[in-house]
Design an enzyme around this catalytic site. Sequence first.
Site, PDB file in Angstrom:
ATOM      1  N   HIS A  17       6.690 -16.365 -14.601  1.00 42.58           N
ATOM      2  CA  HIS A  17       8.036 -15.780 -14.679  1.00 42.58           C
ATOM      3  C   HIS A  17       7.999 -14.409 -15.345  1.00 42.58           C
ATOM      4  O   HIS A  17       8.561 -13.430 -14.823  1.00 42.58           O
ATOM      5  CB  HIS A  17       8.954 -16.724 -15.459  1.00 42.58           C
ATOM      6  N   GLU A  18       7.337 -14.334 -16.493  1.00 41.17           N
ATOM      7  CA  GLU A  18       7.284 -13.056 -17.215  1.00 41.17           C
ATOM      8  C   GLU A  18       6.450 -12.016 -16.459  1.00 41.17           C
ATOM      9  O   GLU A  18       6.764 -10.819 -16.498  1.00 41.17           O
ATOM     10  CB  GLU A  18       6.708 -13.274 -18.620  1.00 41.17           C
ATOM     11  N   HIS A  21       8.687 -10.123 -14.061  1.00 44.13           N
ATOM     12  CA  HIS A  21       9.403  -9.000 -14.689  1.00 44.13           C
ATOM     13  C   HIS A  21       8.447  -7.822 -14.928  1.00 44.13           C
ATOM     14  O   HIS A  21       8.771  -6.667 -14.637  1.00 44.13           O
ATOM     15  CB  HIS A  21       9.994  -9.436 -16.030  1.00 44.13           C
TER      16      HIS A  21
END
Length: 367
Positions: A17-18, A21
């Site tokens: 997920h990170e 980004h």
Amino acid sequence: MSVLAAIAVLAVLIIVHELGHFAAARAQGIHVNRFSIGFGPALWKYQGERTEYAVRVFPLGGFVGFPDDDPDSPIPPDDPNLLQNRPIVDRAIVISAGVIANFLFAYVLLTAQVGIFGVPNLYPGVAVPQLAEVADSPARAAGLEPGDVILAVGAEPLAEGEAAVETLQQAIQRSPNLPLELTVLRDGERLNPVVTPRADEEGNGRIGVFLSVRGESVDGELAFRRPNGIGEIIAAGAAEYQRIFQLTFEGFGRLIGNFSESADQIAGPVAIVAVGANIASNDAGGLFRFAALISINLGIINILPLPVLDGGQLVFLGIEALRGKPLPSKIREGIMQTGVVMLLGLAIFLVIRDTANLGAVQEMFNN
């Protein structure tokens, strides 16, 4: 080891997920000064040319930091490559990239599962491995027996796999107190029993049976075969992805629409690790499906329009687009602080509740 495997799954999903980004920001030339896995004090740090990388004490979380929020950053506030100075579309891409990464990773996991463990040898119909321990259940009244295979419900023949199980379940749930004619295969003979589902507390039909996919088995376990090329791997992964995504989305819809009765189904990290540990100890292939399910859930949760979550940040961007300027910082900070308090409170409650519900904990207090 199974507990560590489950924790590792959650940590990997958070990293994915990170990374979404991070990669979206870097691809657009946006400054990123921190990439952290976990929260709390740092266990390990590495200062790269442009970004500090860290692993912190509490692994169930993470964040990507931008110099916009760092008062000690040497980057001037009017730098065009600061996130806050980028157009709304650029910022929306960065914010939504974590969710997209989780959705894509879930598909990768499911195709990997098919490629590694194979495709089950399935046959049309739904197996009835056992009946519920209810003496007057509709299934017993209709004469169903363990080992039966349900080939059709009404005039609709059942396909194969999970799709067939879901079709039969939905037909039963939609028919409380209405007779359903089944086509049943038993010892090579076709029978046509009529079963009348009984309405449960929510008004859904139930007949009192356990259902499973019908397929070739070895020592009581579903047998798998090698897939017929990359095409079948991609197709099988896509079909399972669609099924899990649809079920997850419908589950969130039921939770939101009937929260008072569904709230006890919300699971925190302790419960998720417990379920994952159980799967890891019994079914290595199932761990891929478990990780895909959690990845999809993580993506859907993060896109909800709530403060602190990615969806909340997208709402702020939408308001900015309508107003032509951002919300005043005091209003935004107040909303964010409220969201943080609510999220932490929910997390603490779930950890305490799920820990108390663990079998080992209950056994300790009962002795």
